[in-house]
Motif scaffolding. Structure first.
Motif, PDB file in Angstrom:
ATOM      1  N   VAL A 173      16.067 -31.612  20.896  1.00  0.00           N
ATOM      2  CA  VAL A 173      15.307 -32.756  20.387  1.00  0.00           C
ATOM      3  C   VAL A 173      15.811 -33.075  18.986  1.00  0.00           C
ATOM      4  O   VAL A 173      15.792 -32.220  18.098  1.00  0.00           O
ATOM      5  CB  VAL A 173      13.796 -32.461  20.356  1.00  0.00           C
ATOM      6  CG1 VAL A 173      13.040 -33.644  19.751  1.00  0.00           C
ATOM      7  CG2 VAL A 173      13.275 -32.174  21.755  1.00  0.00           C
ATOM      8  N   VAL A 174      16.268 -34.312  18.795  1.00  0.00           N
ATOM      9  CA  VAL A 174      16.834 -34.687  17.496  1.00  0.00           C
ATOM     10  C   VAL A 174      15.878 -35.540  16.674  1.00  0.00           C
ATOM     11  O   VAL A 174      16.064 -35.696  15.460  1.00  0.00           O
ATOM     12  CB  VAL A 174      18.171 -35.428  17.672  1.00  0.00           C
ATOM     13  CG1 VAL A 174      19.162 -34.552  18.418  1.00  0.00           C
ATOM     14  CG2 VAL A 174      17.994 -36.757  18.386  1.00  0.00           C
ATOM     15  N   GLY A 175      14.869 -36.107  17.326  1.00  0.00           N
ATOM     16  CA  GLY A 175      13.933 -36.930  16.577  1.00  0.00           C
ATOM     17  C   GLY A 175      12.939 -37.618  17.495  1.00  0.00           C
ATOM     18  O   GLY A 175      12.921 -37.382  18.711  1.00  0.00           O
ATOM     19  N   TYR A 176      12.136 -38.482  16.889  1.00  0.00           N
ATOM     20  CA  TYR A 176      11.045 -39.124  17.618  1.00  0.00           C
ATOM     21  C   TYR A 176      10.964 -40.608  17.260  1.00  0.00           C
ATOM     22  O   TYR A 176      11.025 -40.979  16.084  1.00  0.00           O
ATOM     23  CB  TYR A 176       9.709 -38.455  17.273  1.00  0.00           C
ATOM     24  CG  TYR A 176       9.710 -36.971  17.533  1.00  0.00           C
ATOM     25  CD1 TYR A 176       9.387 -36.465  18.790  1.00  0.00           C
ATOM     26  CD2 TYR A 176      10.062 -36.067  16.532  1.00  0.00           C
ATOM     27  CE1 TYR A 176       9.407 -35.100  19.035  1.00  0.00           C
ATOM     28  CE2 TYR A 176      10.084 -34.705  16.768  1.00  0.00           C
ATOM     29  CZ  TYR A 176       9.756 -34.228  18.025  1.00  0.00           C
ATOM     30  OH  TYR A 176       9.791 -32.876  18.274  1.00  0.00           O
ATOM     31  N   VAL A 177      10.843 -41.427  18.303  1.00  0.00           N
ATOM     32  CA  VAL A 177      10.493 -42.833  18.117  1.00  0.00           C
ATOM     33  C   VAL A 177       8.984 -42.928  18.284  1.00  0.00           C
ATOM     34  O   VAL A 177       8.433 -42.395  19.251  1.00  0.00           O
ATOM     35  CB  VAL A 177      11.186 -43.739  19.157  1.00  0.00           C
ATOM     36  CG1 VAL A 177      10.857 -45.204  18.875  1.00  0.00           C
ATOM     37  CG2 VAL A 177      12.690 -43.519  19.161  1.00  0.00           C
ATOM     38  N   TRP A 178       8.318 -43.592  17.352  1.00  0.00           N
ATOM     39  CA  TRP A 178       6.865 -43.665  17.465  1.00  0.00           C
ATOM     40  C   TRP A 178       6.341 -45.025  17.014  1.00  0.00           C
ATOM     41  O   TRP A 178       6.948 -45.711  16.186  1.00  0.00           O
ATOM     42  CB  TRP A 178       6.184 -42.542  16.697  1.00  0.00           C
ATOM     43  CG  TRP A 178       6.586 -42.383  15.255  1.00  0.00           C
ATOM     44  CD1 TRP A 178       7.712 -41.778  14.783  1.00  0.00           C
ATOM     45  CD2 TRP A 178       5.857 -42.824  14.107  1.00  0.00           C
ATOM     46  NE1 TRP A 178       7.733 -41.806  13.406  1.00  0.00           N
ATOM     47  CE2 TRP A 178       6.608 -42.433  12.965  1.00  0.00           C
ATOM     48  CE3 TRP A 178       4.645 -43.491  13.927  1.00  0.00           C
ATOM     49  CZ2 TRP A 178       6.184 -42.712  11.663  1.00  0.00           C
ATOM     50  CZ3 TRP A 178       4.213 -43.764  12.632  1.00  0.00           C
ATOM     51  CH2 TRP A 178       4.981 -43.374  11.519  1.00  0.00           C
TER      52      TRP A 178
END
Length: 239
Positions: free
Chosen positions: A17-22
């Motif tokens: 997991v490299v990051g999150y779109v929110w």
């Protein structure tokens, strides 16, 4: 009822997991948050996703539709409901076992000569070798004061140089990614944290002179070397 914030994780092909779109529905914003502990490849992928989110935001899509579209692009499931943006930020700060395994994979266990060099260099250190003196601070003819700089002994720097040989200094740990490792009040430094410390000392010294001196005085230097050598010995016993 729709939660105030929803997110989707973005992963590398290997599952990191490299990051999150929110999406924050109360604020009406679509955001990207990079995972702090992501590796070099993950960081590059995260930069691509930061641009992708910015492009999607500029198109002015409804938030729910934009997040669903990005979820399809990421190949993830439906958005996850959370109570607020703080929950996403906390996820992004979390260091996982996968992060630790990625760092330990950088260690060159098979390079017996390099590990012996680290062990020999560390065993030869004396208290005088650890005593770091500082130069500079003098005023020149123009009135300018020279910046202070550490004067490391050759035996001490021999240990630092040996960290490169065993693979403990790695771009897989980004210095800006997380707080500097510290000596735990009880117990030994974890091997992955020893890799983080090695990267901090060897690479960080180039950015901020005196990093090694501070680590010697705090005990992080010794804890790091002991943890690395213990990890290597454990790997040898298991093979």
């Amino acid at each position: 009822m729709q939660h105030p914030v929803q997110y989707i994780p973005v992963e590398t092909p290997g599952g990191e997991v490299v990051g999150y779109v929110w999406a924050d529905y109360a604020a009406g914003t679509l955001e990207w948050t990079q995972r702090a502990a992501s590796g070099a490849d993950g960081y590059r992928l995260g930069q691509e996703w930061a641009a992708k989110v910015a492009e999607t935001r500029e198109r002015g899509l409804p938030l729910a539709g934009a997040l669903t579209e990005l979820a399809r692009a990421a190949g993830t499931g439906p958005p996850v409901d959370v109570c607020g943006a703080e929950a996403v930020e906390e996820l992004a700060r979390t260091v996982t076992e996968a992060d630790d395994r990625r760092l330990l994979a950088q260690l060159d266990h098979g390079n017996a000569e390099a590990w012996q060099e680290l062990a020999d260099a560390y065993a030869a250190l004396t208290d005088d070798d650890r005593d770091v003196r500082w130069g500079g601070g003098e005023k020149n003819a123009n009135g300018a004061i020279q910046m202070a700089y550490p004067l490391y002994s050759r035996p001490l720097w021999r240990v630092v140089a040996a960290l490169w040989g065993i693979g403990a200094v790695t771009p897989e740990h980004r210095l800006s990614a997380s707080a500097d490792p510290t000596v735990p009040p009880r117990g030994r430094l974890r091997p992955a944290d020893a890799v983080r410390a090695a990267t901090l000392l060897a690479a960080g010294e180039r950015i901020s002179e005196g990093t090694v001196d501070e680590a010697v005085r705090s005990g992080l230097f010794d804890a790091m070397v002991v943890a690395l050598l213990a990890w290597h010995a454990a790997q040898a016993s298991a093979s």
